[in-house]
Design a protein around this motif. Structure first.
Motif, short mmCIF file in Angstrom:
data_model
loop_
_atom_site.label_atom_id
_atom_site.label_comp_id
_atom_site.label_asym_id
_atom_site.label_seq_id
_atom_site.Cartn_x
_atom_site.Cartn_y
_atom_site.Cartn_z
N GLU A 1 12.75 3.79 21.57
CA GLU A 1 11.59 4.37 20.93
C GLU A 1 10.43 4.47 21.93
OE1 GLU A 1 9.98 6.20 19.04
OE2 GLU A 1 9.93 5.23 17.06
N VAL A 2 9.44 5.28 21.60
CA VAL A 2 8.24 5.37 22.42
C VAL A 2 7.63 3.97 22.58
CG1 VAL A 2 5.96 6.44 22.65
CG2 VAL A 2 7.80 7.66 21.45
N ASP A 3 7.10 3.68 23.77
CA ASP A 3 6.34 2.45 23.96
C ASP A 3 4.92 2.72 23.47
OD1 ASP A 3 5.01 0.20 24.73
OD2 ASP A 3 5.63 0.27 26.84
N TYR A 4 4.63 2.31 22.24
CA TYR A 4 3.32 2.56 21.64
C TYR A 4 2.27 1.55 22.05
CZ TYR A 4 5.72 5.86 18.53
OH TYR A 4 6.44 6.91 18.03
N GLU B 1 3.21 4.01 27.02
CA GLU B 1 3.59 5.16 27.85
C GLU B 1 3.01 6.45 27.27
OE1 GLU B 1 7.85 5.82 27.98
OE2 GLU B 1 8.05 5.49 25.83
N LEU C 1 3.65 10.50 26.11
CA LEU C 1 4.75 11.23 25.50
C LEU C 1 5.48 12.09 26.52
CD1 LEU C 1 3.09 12.13 22.10
CD2 LEU C 1 4.98 10.55 22.49
N MET D 1 7.92 9.70 27.99
CA MET D 1 9.00 9.49 27.03
C MET D 1 9.96 10.67 27.03
SD MET D 1 9.97 10.64 23.76
CE MET D 1 8.48 11.16 22.92
N GLN D 2 9.43 11.88 27.02
CA GLN D 2 10.29 13.07 26.99
C GLN D 2 11.16 13.14 28.25
OE1 GLN D 2 8.66 17.11 27.49
NE2 GLN D 2 9.76 17.68 25.62
N ASP E 1 10.32 10.43 17.17
CA ASP E 1 9.59 11.12 18.24
C ASP E 1 10.49 11.42 19.44
OD1 ASP E 1 7.27 11.38 16.83
OD2 ASP E 1 6.17 9.80 17.88
N PRO E 2 11.35 10.50 19.87
CA PRO E 2 12.27 10.85 20.96
C PRO E 2 13.18 12.03 20.63
CG PRO E 2 12.10 8.48 20.82
CD PRO E 2 11.36 9.03 19.63
N SER F 1 11.21 15.16 20.84
CA SER F 1 10.91 15.55 22.22
C SER F 1 12.09 16.22 22.89
CB SER F 1 10.46 14.32 23.03
OG SER F 1 11.55 13.50 23.38
#
Length: 225
Positions: free
Chosen positions: A87-90, A123, A125, A128-129, A155-156, A159
């Motif tokens: 997952e995104v590192d929020y 991170e 986006l 992440m993408q 979200d991943p 992307s």
């Protein structure tokens, strides 16, 4: 010699209590599927019954591995966890309530200009993408001509679809990805096609063609050259 097409089934994990509560789970450990999510994971077995899945990959987080587990057991396949599917590192937003985060000035930035936003302590986006697309391309190269189920996060997955659609990351939030929805990307060295997005209905026949002539006819048209 015809070029082989790899079909990737991008499956979002099932429902968990963070989804119900409107909280940003992110990389929080110990987030498990709830009862509804476990039922969704079991239903995936029947839904993919006619799809010749050759390999199963998953984000290392529990909710994804638990969603992949029933299919893996039914097919006698291992679940291959890959950190690139995380997952995104929020960062500092992890675990926060979306209703509260939505009141911050930063929320408007991440909604309307996400390409320029770094989550506090996390991170961007764009990072992440890049991570997700690199991982997907590695999986494609390792599984030419096969169907691969990839279990991940909203979200991943958005992307990845945005990349292959040629959609700027600033617009990727227009793509909706529901729990246990299936999106299908057909990839080959010279091109790609998006066959499904956020799909909850019957899936197409992805059985390998009978011979090379059929394989040549089955190549996706247009896009991603």
């Amino acid at each position: 010699m015809a070029e082989l097409t790899t079909h990737l089934l991008l499956v979002r994990h099932g429902e968990n209590d963070y989804v119900v509560e409107g909280r940003l789970a992110g990389r929080t450990p110990g987030v498990h599927l709830n009862a509804k999510g476990r039922g969704q994971a079991q239903a995936m077995v029947a839904r993919l019954a006619d799809i010749p899945v050759a390999a199963i990959y998953s984000s290392p987080l529990e909710r994804c591995r638990e969603t992949a587990a029933p299919l893996a057991e039914a097919r006698s396949l291992p679940v291959r966890t890959h950190p690139g599917l995380l997952e995104v590192d929020y960062g500092e937003w992890q675990g926060g309530k979306l209703k509260e985060l939505g009141k911050t000035p930063e929320w408007q930035r991440v909604q309307h200009h996400p390409s320029r936003f770094r989550f506090p302590g996390g991170e961007t986006l764009r990072e992440m993408q890049n991570r997700l697309v690199d991982t997907v391309e590695t999986i494609r190269a390792d599984h030419p001509g096969e169907v691969v189920a990839v279990f991940g996060h909203s979200d991943p997955i958005k992307s990845v679809l945005a990349f292959y659609l040629g959609t700027p990351i600033d617009l990727f939030q227009r793509i909706m990805i529901d729990p246990t929805s299936v999106s299908i990307v057909a990839l080959r060295e010279a091109g790609c096609a998006i066959l499904r997005i956020n799909d909850a209905g019957p899936l197409p026949d992805l059985k390998p063609p009978a011979d090379k002539r059929d394989e040549a006819q089955a190549q996706p048209e247009g896009g991603c050259t």
